[in-house]
Design an enzyme around this catalytic site. Sequence first.
Site, PDB file in Angstrom:
ATOM      1  N   ARG A  82      98.152  20.121  77.086  1.00 20.50           N
ATOM      2  CA  ARG A  82      97.072  20.836  77.239  1.00 20.50           C
ATOM      3  C   ARG A  82      95.997  20.282  78.202  1.00 20.50           C
ATOM      4  NH1 ARG A  82      98.341  19.764  71.947  1.00 20.50           N
ATOM      5  NH2 ARG A  82      98.101  21.571  70.602  1.00 20.50           N
ATOM      6  N   HIS A 107     100.514  24.337  77.514  1.00 24.97           N
ATOM      7  CA  HIS A 107     102.121  24.489  77.928  1.00 24.97           C
ATOM      8  C   HIS A 107     102.144  25.624  78.846  1.00 24.97           C
ATOM      9  CE1 HIS A 107     103.601  21.574  75.043  1.00 24.97           C
ATOM     10  NE2 HIS A 107     103.726  22.489  74.107  1.00 24.97           N
ATOM     11  N   HIS A 178     111.002  20.454  75.399  1.00 27.18           N
ATOM     12  CA  HIS A 178     110.508  20.458  73.941  1.00 27.18           C
ATOM     13  C   HIS A 178     111.530  20.558  73.086  1.00 27.18           C
ATOM     14  CE1 HIS A 178     107.516  21.422  71.109  1.00 27.18           C
ATOM     15  NE2 HIS A 178     106.657  21.603  72.038  1.00 27.18           N
ATOM     16  N   ASP A 250     100.934  13.976  66.541  1.00 24.95           N
ATOM     17  CA  ASP A 250     101.110  15.046  67.623  1.00 24.95           C
ATOM     18  C   ASP A 250     100.092  14.468  68.863  1.00 24.95           C
ATOM     19  OD1 ASP A 250     101.410  17.205  69.387  1.00 24.95           O
ATOM     20  OD2 ASP A 250      99.944  18.716  68.221  1.00 24.95           O
ATOM     21  N   GLU A 313     108.187  14.115  73.914  1.00 21.74           N
ATOM     22  CA  GLU A 313     108.140  15.033  75.079  1.00 21.74           C
ATOM     23  C   GLU A 313     107.440  14.159  76.111  1.00 21.74           C
ATOM     24  OE1 GLU A 313     105.767  18.690  73.949  1.00 21.74           O
ATOM     25  OE2 GLU A 313     106.096  17.980  72.013  1.00 21.74           O
TER      26      GLU A 313
END
Length: 346
Positions: A82, A107, A178, A250, A313
């Site tokens: 982000r 992304h 990803h 996350d 990631e």
Amino acid sequence: MRVLKISEFGVLKNGKKVHLFTMENDAGMSASVTEYGASLVRLNVSDKAGKLTDVVLGYDDVTGYEEGTASLGATVGRNANRIGGAAFTLNGVTYELEKNDNGNNLHSGPDFYNKRMWEVESSEDDKVSFSLHSADGDQGYPGNLDIRVTYELTEDNELRITYDGISDKDTVINMTNHSYFNLNGHDGGDILGHQVMLDADFFTRADAESIPTGELVDVTDTPMDFRKMHAIGDEIDRDYEAVRFGGGYDHNWVLKNNGKFVKVAQAEGEKSGIVMEVYTDLPGVQMYTANFLEGEAGKYGSVYEKRNAVCFETQYFPDAVNKKNFESPVCKAGVRYYTTTSYKFV
């Protein structure tokens, strides 16, 4: 003798044929990738009983990748993760990006790299390279960028992903993969029993929209402490700001590799016994527990649901271009962007 297998992988809506490239090593491990999105489609490794198990979520053919919205197996760029407010300032110029995530940019969408056909630059028995030209102004970023992604399958059961690029202007470059992993098999259900280690003493605190505040928070005595292996599900639903905001994990962890290509994470499937190590030279890793996956029709009739996978990631920190205390994702004009991440099975 190792031989690269090339097969048809379907046809895009525009009529263009797409291919699947499958590498296999002498141990029987195989990796299949496609030029659509430079995506990882299958990754077959042996479990503790010697059974080959596909450990990445994906689709049967290219139609799934063209229509899917979960970025399964995707190559993400020009900037992964982000950017707050969908804008940044570089060399005195403010660049506006598309707002595709609560007023922020995620992304680099909505014109994602993983929704494009990449060129097959080279293909050998053990590696496949895809290239993409991203023009000045593409996705809102400055500079003509030529980027190459190479997938290599080694005899050490390692899938090595190398990113190599150059731009003619200063620009943001922050590439990642990803892939959604389930080490019990792509259709193995939830990953709450997976054991995980992250070599990080801190994570980047984020607000309710997952934009970092700039603070680095000590993981000690929090659900974010994975310095010793333990199950993902142990504290994923604890009443703690980070996991509450993220609906699970996350988040970006601050790695201790100091720019060196070393092991930064490990995961183990509690049923399969498959162990995966993650190596990178990048400063951060986003562990994402597929909190927003819902009813995604996948390979071989599978349906993927929330927490059915975990992503690792590797990256520059989210919103790093707007945070002076984060390592910068800005790549200078004419300077080579080069980074490697690998997923190794031991």
